[in-house]
Design a protein around this motif. Structure first.
Motif, PDB file in Angstrom:
ATOM      1  N   GLN A 343       0.829  -1.209   0.000  1.00 32.78           N
ATOM      2  CA  GLN A 343       0.000   0.000   0.000  1.00 32.78           C
ATOM      3  C   GLN A 343       0.863   1.258   0.000  1.00 32.78           C
ATOM      4  O   GLN A 343       2.005   1.240   0.434  1.00 32.78           O
ATOM      5  N   SER A 344       0.262   2.347  -0.459  1.00 34.09           N
ATOM      6  CA  SER A 344       0.965   3.623  -0.443  1.00 34.09           C
ATOM      7  C   SER A 344       1.097   4.142   0.986  1.00 34.09           C
ATOM      8  O   SER A 344       0.422   3.665   1.905  1.00 34.09           O
ATOM      9  N   PHE A 345       1.942   5.121   1.158  1.00 31.80           N
ATOM     10  CA  PHE A 345       2.212   5.725   2.459  1.00 31.80           C
ATOM     11  C   PHE A 345       0.939   6.286   3.086  1.00 31.80           C
ATOM     12  O   PHE A 345       0.730   6.190   4.296  1.00 31.80           O
ATOM     13  N   THR A 346       0.040   6.850   2.267  1.00 32.62           N
ATOM     14  CA  THR A 346      -1.092   7.617   2.788  1.00 32.62           C
ATOM     15  C   THR A 346      -2.418   6.860   2.836  1.00 32.62           C
ATOM     16  O   THR A 346      -3.359   7.324   3.475  1.00 32.62           O
ATOM     17  N   SER A 347      -2.531   5.721   2.188  1.00 32.30           N
ATOM     18  CA  SER A 347      -3.828   5.063   2.057  1.00 32.30           C
ATOM     19  C   SER A 347      -4.178   4.177   3.245  1.00 32.30           C
ATOM     20  O   SER A 347      -3.305   3.616   3.909  1.00 32.30           O
ATOM     21  N   SER A 348      -5.497   4.032   3.478  1.00 29.39           N
ATOM     22  CA  SER A 348      -6.013   3.079   4.462  1.00 29.39           C
ATOM     23  C   SER A 348      -6.384   1.770   3.792  1.00 29.39           C
ATOM     24  O   SER A 348      -6.308   0.700   4.393  1.00 29.39           O
ATOM     25  N   ILE A 349      -6.807   1.881   2.536  1.00 32.88           N
ATOM     26  CA  ILE A 349      -7.131   0.697   1.737  1.00 32.88           C
ATOM     27  C   ILE A 349      -7.034   1.103   0.271  1.00 32.88           C
ATOM     28  O   ILE A 349      -7.369   2.235  -0.099  1.00 32.88           O
ATOM     29  N   CYS A 350      -6.539   0.197  -0.554  1.00 31.98           N
ATOM     30  CA  CYS A 350      -6.357   0.515  -1.967  1.00 31.98           C
ATOM     31  C   CYS A 350      -6.612  -0.722  -2.824  1.00 31.98           C
ATOM     32  O   CYS A 350      -6.167  -1.822  -2.494  1.00 31.98           O
ATOM     33  N   TYR A 351      -7.348  -0.504  -3.910  1.00 26.92           N
ATOM     34  CA  TYR A 351      -7.554  -1.534  -4.927  1.00 26.92           C
ATOM     35  C   TYR A 351      -6.891  -1.068  -6.220  1.00 26.92           C
ATOM     36  O   TYR A 351      -7.051   0.090  -6.631  1.00 26.92           O
ATOM     37  N   ASP A 352      -6.147  -1.963  -6.849  1.00 25.53           N
ATOM     38  CA  ASP A 352      -5.552  -1.682  -8.159  1.00 25.53           C
ATOM     39  C   ASP A 352      -6.340  -2.393  -9.241  1.00 25.53           C
ATOM     40  O   ASP A 352      -6.811  -3.532  -9.040  1.00 25.53           O
ATOM     41  N   PHE A 353      -6.469  -1.745 -10.387  1.00 26.39           N
ATOM     42  CA  PHE A 353      -7.043  -2.372 -11.578  1.00 26.39           C
ATOM     43  C   PHE A 353      -5.911  -2.606 -12.565  1.00 26.39           C
ATOM     44  O   PHE A 353      -5.087  -1.713 -12.812  1.00 26.39           O
ATOM     45  N   GLU A 354      -5.865  -3.807 -13.113  1.00 36.03           N
ATOM     46  CA  GLU A 354      -4.845  -4.150 -14.095  1.00 36.03           C
ATOM     47  C   GLU A 354      -5.507  -4.705 -15.349  1.00 36.03           C
ATOM     48  O   GLU A 354      -6.515  -5.407 -15.273  1.00 36.03           O
ATOM     49  N   VAL A 355      -4.942  -4.356 -16.506  1.00 38.72           N
ATOM     50  CA  VAL A 355      -5.390  -4.934 -17.774  1.00 38.72           C
ATOM     51  C   VAL A 355      -4.267  -5.815 -18.315  1.00 38.72           C
ATOM     52  O   VAL A 355      -3.089  -5.590 -18.022  1.00 38.72           O
ATOM     53  N   TYR A 356      -4.655  -6.785 -19.118  1.00 41.39           N
ATOM     54  CA  TYR A 356      -3.664  -7.737 -19.605  1.00 41.39           C
ATOM     55  C   TYR A 356      -3.105  -7.291 -20.944  1.00 41.39           C
ATOM     56  O   TYR A 356      -3.837  -6.909 -21.861  1.00 41.39           O
ATOM     57  N   SER A 357      -1.778  -7.334 -21.053  1.00 41.20           N
ATOM     58  CA  SER A 357      -1.094  -7.049 -22.314  1.00 41.20           C
ATOM     59  C   SER A 357      -0.793  -8.372 -23.004  1.00 41.20           C
ATOM     60  O   SER A 357       0.061  -9.132 -22.545  1.00 41.20           O
TER      61      SER A 357
END
Length: 438
Positions: A343-357
């Motif tokens: 997680q980033s320094f500032t976040s409490s919760i984070c979701y990432d979205f990824e697309v496939y190459s």
């Protein structure tokens, strides 16, 4: 930054949260915060007592002078002067303690929510959703195997860009340097189409469009947590002490710095398209080929300011919005819940979205959607007035990419190539004015 209230109400929970983020020396840092705060509060109490006593003595001096007891009055005056000197020292102690406390708190990251999984790196992130298969609780990135089946050989986007004269990377090097591509013809039109598409979709979802500056002062960088943590990743105009923004999150969220909002106006929903600038120091290898990692790129950002009891619902709505964009672009995607260590320094919760190459045989991050709880708001002094109690409380801040363009463009080019050219997703055709790049 973390509030003293959070730290003092449940010190052990804070320490556990910091350890989940792999923050070294968590207990020592929190103990130091409590120690400095105690020193500050003790000085404040002594100062308040001094000021109260001095006020009483001042009243006595007036009475004694009226009664002709000048010698006694002069003694009290001398005592008052001594107390003033002591009070000045106490004020200096308080000021220094507050500066030390703020500096220390700025070095301590936000604590993750309970639902954030344990883990040290990206390999420990959990795949919670994908349009490729049903996800299970043990689907971490490290054991994920579901990738699209590629039926034929695929060219990477940098070769497609050259083949169809869409992007000139060498020209960008000539004009500026590596990581500053030049978009040409249908490549430029595709960029503009995506920007307008993302902004229109945000407007339909109730976001008010903002066109902010792309250069900010140090106070803005501090407010959202880029400073003093990430100054090495930002371009700095040293003469004016301005910073080129790494994301529209910085100027848009800072609109609400030092502002007290009305509860009835929450949640506030803003979106903004800007160019973004990142030094990306230390990046090298395959991760920087083509559009994978740029120093300047286009992005549409969504930002929310909300009250605490509704911010988790806002976060869900933002996740649904970003997922909806990827569905309309017809791209293979997955959603990751980041572990504490990633997680980033500032976040409490984070979701990432990824697309496939399909050409690169790898997943590309295209969005991060985060809830910062009160961490940014405390730095920003962004508050709202509770309609019932009339007291001011810290807001929650949230943001997400909706979306970052470079890797979206890379995935669109690579995943939609055919013998006749590159097909444009139906949702983009009205914005592009063409349905194929040939």
């Amino acid at each position: 930054m973390l509030t003293l209230k959070i730290i003092t109400e449940d010190k052990e929970k804070v320490i556990r949260g910091l350890e989940k983020k792999n923050f070294q020396g968590a207990r020592e840092a929190i103990d130091k915060v409590i120690e400095i705060d105690k020193k500050r509060r003790e000085a404040q109490q002594e100062l308040d007592a001094n000021l109260s006593d001095a006020k009483k003595m001042a009243a006595q001096i007036g009475m004694l002078m009226k009664q002709g007891q000048k010698e006694e009055a002069e003694k009290i005056k001398s005592n008052v002067q001594t107390m003033k000197e002591a009070s000045k020292k106490l004020e200096d102690i308080m000021t220094q303690a507050q500066e030390d406390l703020t500096a220390l708190l700025c070095q301590i990251p936000n604590i993750p929510y309970d639902e954030v999984p344990e883990g040290k790196s990206a390999e420990d992130n959990h795949v919670v959703k994908s349009n490729l298969k049903e996800c299970t609780p043990d689907d971490t990135v490290g054991n994920w195997t579901a990738n699209p089946v590629v039926e034929s050989a695929r060219l990477p986007h940098w070769e497609l860009a050259k083949k169809y004269n869409l992007i000139d990377f060498d020209l960008g090097v000539k004009i500026t340097g590596a990581g500053f591509p030049v978009y040409i013809g249908k490549g430029a039109r595709l960029q503009r189409a995506l920007i307008n598409f993302f902004l229109d979709e945000a407007r339909k979802s109730g976001y008010t469009e903002i066109m902010p500056p792309t250069v900010v002062n140090a106070a803005s960088g501090y407010g959202t947590g880029q400073l003093p943590d990430k100054e090495g990743q930002m371009y700095h105009a040293e003469v004016d002490d301005f910073y080129l923004i790494p994301t529209a999150e910085v100027p848009v969220t800072n609109i609400y710095r030092d502002v007290i909002l009305d509860e009835k106006d929450l949640p506030i929903k803003n979106c903004a398209y800007t160019e973004c600038f990142r030094r990306e120091a230390g990046s090298y290898g395959k991760d920087v080929r083509g559009l994978n990692r740029l120093h300047e790129f286009s992005k549409v950002e969504i930002v929310r300011i909300d009250k605490p009891e509704h911010s988790k619902e806002s976060h869900k709505e933002m996740l649904a919005h970003v997922e909806g964009l990827l569905k309309k672009l017809e791209l293979p995607y997955r959603i990751l819940l980041l572990c504490g260590g990633d997680q980033s320094f500032t976040s409490s919760i984070c979701y990432d979205f990824e697309v496939y190459s399909e050409a690169q045989k790898r997943w590309l991050e295209v969005s991060s959607v985060s809830n910062f709880d009160t961490y940014q708001a405390n730095r920003l002094k962004c508050r709202y007035r509770n309609a019932e109690t009339k007291k001011t409380e810290l807001c929650h801040t949230l943001n997400g990419s909706a979306l970052a363009l470079p890797r979206i463009v890379a995935a669109l080019l690579e995943n939609n190539q055919t013998e006749n050219g590159i097909k444009i997703p139906a949702a983009l055709v009205p914005y592009c004015g063409f349905d194929i790049i040939d």
